[in-house]
Design a protein around this motif. Sequence first.
Motif, mmCIF file in Angstrom:
data_model
loop_
_atom_site.group_PDB
_atom_site.id
_atom_site.type_symbol
_atom_site.label_atom_id
_atom_site.label_comp_id
_atom_site.label_asym_id
_atom_site.label_seq_id
_atom_site.Cartn_x
_atom_site.Cartn_y
_atom_site.Cartn_z
ATOM 1 N N ASN A 45 0.801 4.680 11.487
ATOM 2 C CA ASN A 45 1.504 2.996 11.126
ATOM 3 C C ASN A 45 0.027 2.322 11.427
ATOM 4 N N LEU A 46 0.181 1.001 11.100
ATOM 5 C CA LEU A 46 -0.966 0.083 10.848
ATOM 6 C C LEU A 46 -1.427 0.044 12.504
ATOM 7 N N LYS A 47 -0.538 -0.237 13.462
ATOM 8 C CA LYS A 47 -0.856 -0.387 14.775
ATOM 9 C C LYS A 47 -1.757 0.824 15.282
ATOM 10 N N GLU A 48 -1.385 1.920 14.847
ATOM 11 C CA GLU A 48 -2.292 3.286 15.478
ATOM 12 C C GLU A 48 -3.704 3.240 14.841
ATOM 13 N N ALA A 49 -3.691 2.557 13.258
ATOM 14 C CA ALA A 49 -4.816 2.897 12.504
ATOM 15 C C ALA A 49 -5.700 1.899 13.368
ATOM 16 N N LEU A 50 -5.203 0.610 13.643
ATOM 17 C CA LEU A 50 -6.175 -0.329 14.329
ATOM 18 C C LEU A 50 -6.701 0.333 15.504
ATOM 19 N N ASN A 51 -5.815 0.733 16.483
ATOM 20 C CA ASN A 51 -5.994 1.471 17.674
ATOM 21 C C ASN A 51 -7.303 2.664 17.407
#
Length: 104
Positions: free
Chosen positions: A68-74
């Motif tokens: 998901n986007l949150k994990e991509a940013l992390n």
Amino acid sequence: AIGGWDADVSKLGDALLARQILDYDLVTQLKDEMNKLKVFRGYYNPTFAPPSTQTQKTNILGQKEAPNLKEALNTIRADIRYFKWRNGVVGHTTIIFAANEHHA
């Protein structure tokens, strides 16, 4: 220290030249040196790209790293921390972001 992230697997100098991200004369002077640098995997969201470009995106974070986007940013933040550590960067970091957007 200089690095780059791109969803395409192209070399960094070639990508900078093709995408016209920086001044042409500057990129032509640095292109060969930039092509020696590792290109980190980018995040690809098909919502913002035309369908014709989807097959070109081969240097992207997979479902494991970015479900998901949150994990991509992390993951990208972890790449930045690693890049800074590996290159001895202390203090300020400048990130230039450029993207293509397509709205259906």
